[in-house]
Design an enzyme around this catalytic site. Structure first.
Site: not given
Ligand SMILES: *Cc1c(COP(=O)(O)O)cnc(C)c1O
Length: 360
Positions: A101, A171, A195
């Site tokens: 990511w 993030d 998540k």
């Molecule tokens: C799932 C995830 C993303 C992407 O998320 P989307 O909503 O599908 O764009 C980005 N960063 C992390 C750490 C993730 O787990």
């Protein structure tokens, strides 16, 4: 009704009491005579939903007044671009690459400036977090970027990087609301909610006010400017009304549970059940260096891809779903987010123990 233990990395399992509440309100939200999904976002009743969601999130995370909370569509991935677009002053961005990511985010930022990878754990397939205490931060760096919990590789930071005065952007998608964080340590905290919080298609961006600038490049699409969202209460256009409503329910659920300290306590206890088993097992082993293990995403392997596949099939047959590991790590991955009950983890461990005995 029959619900499985769902170990999906995302979209992921939700707290059952929240789903039940939503079900009860589905056709007639609090006497409005309509469902939240049928409701104008300009109505009084919806305004109250979004206001309460923001207020509850502020309470949960103890968000200081000089931070804005923005609800933006496009998932976490859209933030990979919005961050460099909106924070660009010198056009230099420092990234710590600890997995899939952060790597994706760094690659996206290259479209908008010079990206320095100031640390990485790529040499060992991202199975650890590099030392971040004294990094070669660029004097011109507009920000330092981390993915604080790598969902695919199952790593998490034990301490935040020393950014030497630069803005920290994190993030937190796969650890959002899993434990208390000190918001003031960051310029931006953001996460896709699917998540650990709610339905997909919504990002929550917690951003320090001074980083919301009006003097950004004039070519940035209106929707992709933070000031657009900040100046319009996250309702410049129709927001993801439904996801915001569901997230609001989860915020209340967490507040009633005792807040993020309590959630953290539960998460630690839960992860320990699984990690203790992996450490004592002869058949299974965790893929991450112990001190960097995520409390949310637990990747583990057997000695071969064939055995991994057999275990995944056996777990599925026994009512444990979505345990297949990501192809870049292989093996299995158990995502044990806030909403996974400890009973689910205990049941999985009991199953794996028995499987090991019978297949040794
Ligand atoms: C799932 C995830 C993303 C992407 O998320 P989307 O909503 O599908 O764009 C980005 N960063 C992390 C750490 C993730 O787990």
């Amino acid at each position: 009704m029959s619900r499985v233990y769902n170990f999906s990395a995302g979209p992921a399992t939700m707290p059952l009491p929240v789903l039940e509440e939503i079900q009860a309100e589905l056709l007639d939200y609090k006497g409005s005579g309509m469902s939240v999904m049928e409701m104008s976002h300009r109505s009084k009743v919806y305004q109250q939903i979004i206001d309460e969601a923001e207020a509850d999130l502020r309470k949960l995370m103890n968000i200081p007044d000089n931070y804005k909370v923005l609800f933006i569509q496009g998932g976490a991935t859209l933030q990979f671009a919005m961050i460099p677009m909106n924070l660009c002053k010198n056009g230099v961005f420092d990234y710590i690459v600890t997995g899939a990511w952060s790597k994706k985010a760094a690659n996206e930022a290259k479209k908008y400036g010079k990206v320095n990878v100031i640390a990485t754990s790529e040499d060992k397939n991202y199975s650890y977090i590099p030392d971040v205490s004294d990094l070669p931060i660029d004097d011109d760096a507009d920000y330092v970027y981390i993915c604080e919990n790598e969902t695919i590789h199952g790593t998490t930071y034990q301490s935040l990087p020393n950014t030497k005065g630069k803005i920290l952007v994190a993030d937190q998608s796969s650890m959002f609301l899993s434990k208390p964080v000190n918001v003031s340590d960051y310029g931006i905290i953001y996460g896709g909610v699917q998540k650990n919080v709610g339905p997909a298609g919504l990002s929550i961006v917690i951003i320090r006010e001074d980083l919301i600038r009006e003097d950004v490049a004039s070519t940035i699409p209106t929707y992709l400017r933070y000031d657009t969202h900040a100046n319009n209460g996250s309702m410049y256009n129709t927001p993801n009304c439904w996801a915001i409503y569901v997230c609001g329910k989860v915020f209340k659920y967490l507040l009633n549970l005792g807040g993020l300290e309590k959630m953290d306590e539960i998460n630690k206890e839960k992860a320990k059940v699984l990690y203790d088993f992996l450490d004592s097992s002869k058949m299974f082993k965790g893929t991450v260096e112990k001190q960097y293990r995520s409390l949310m995403n637990v990747p583990f392997v057997t000695e071969s891809a064939e055995k991994d596949a057999a275990v995944v099939a056996a777990t599925k047959a026994a009512g444990f779903d979505n345990l297949k590991g990501h192809k870049s790590v292989g093996g299995l991955r158990a995502s044990i987010y806030n909403a996974m009950p400890i009973e689910g983890v205990k049941a999985l461990v009991d199953f794996l123990k028995k499987y090991e005995e019978e297949n040794a």
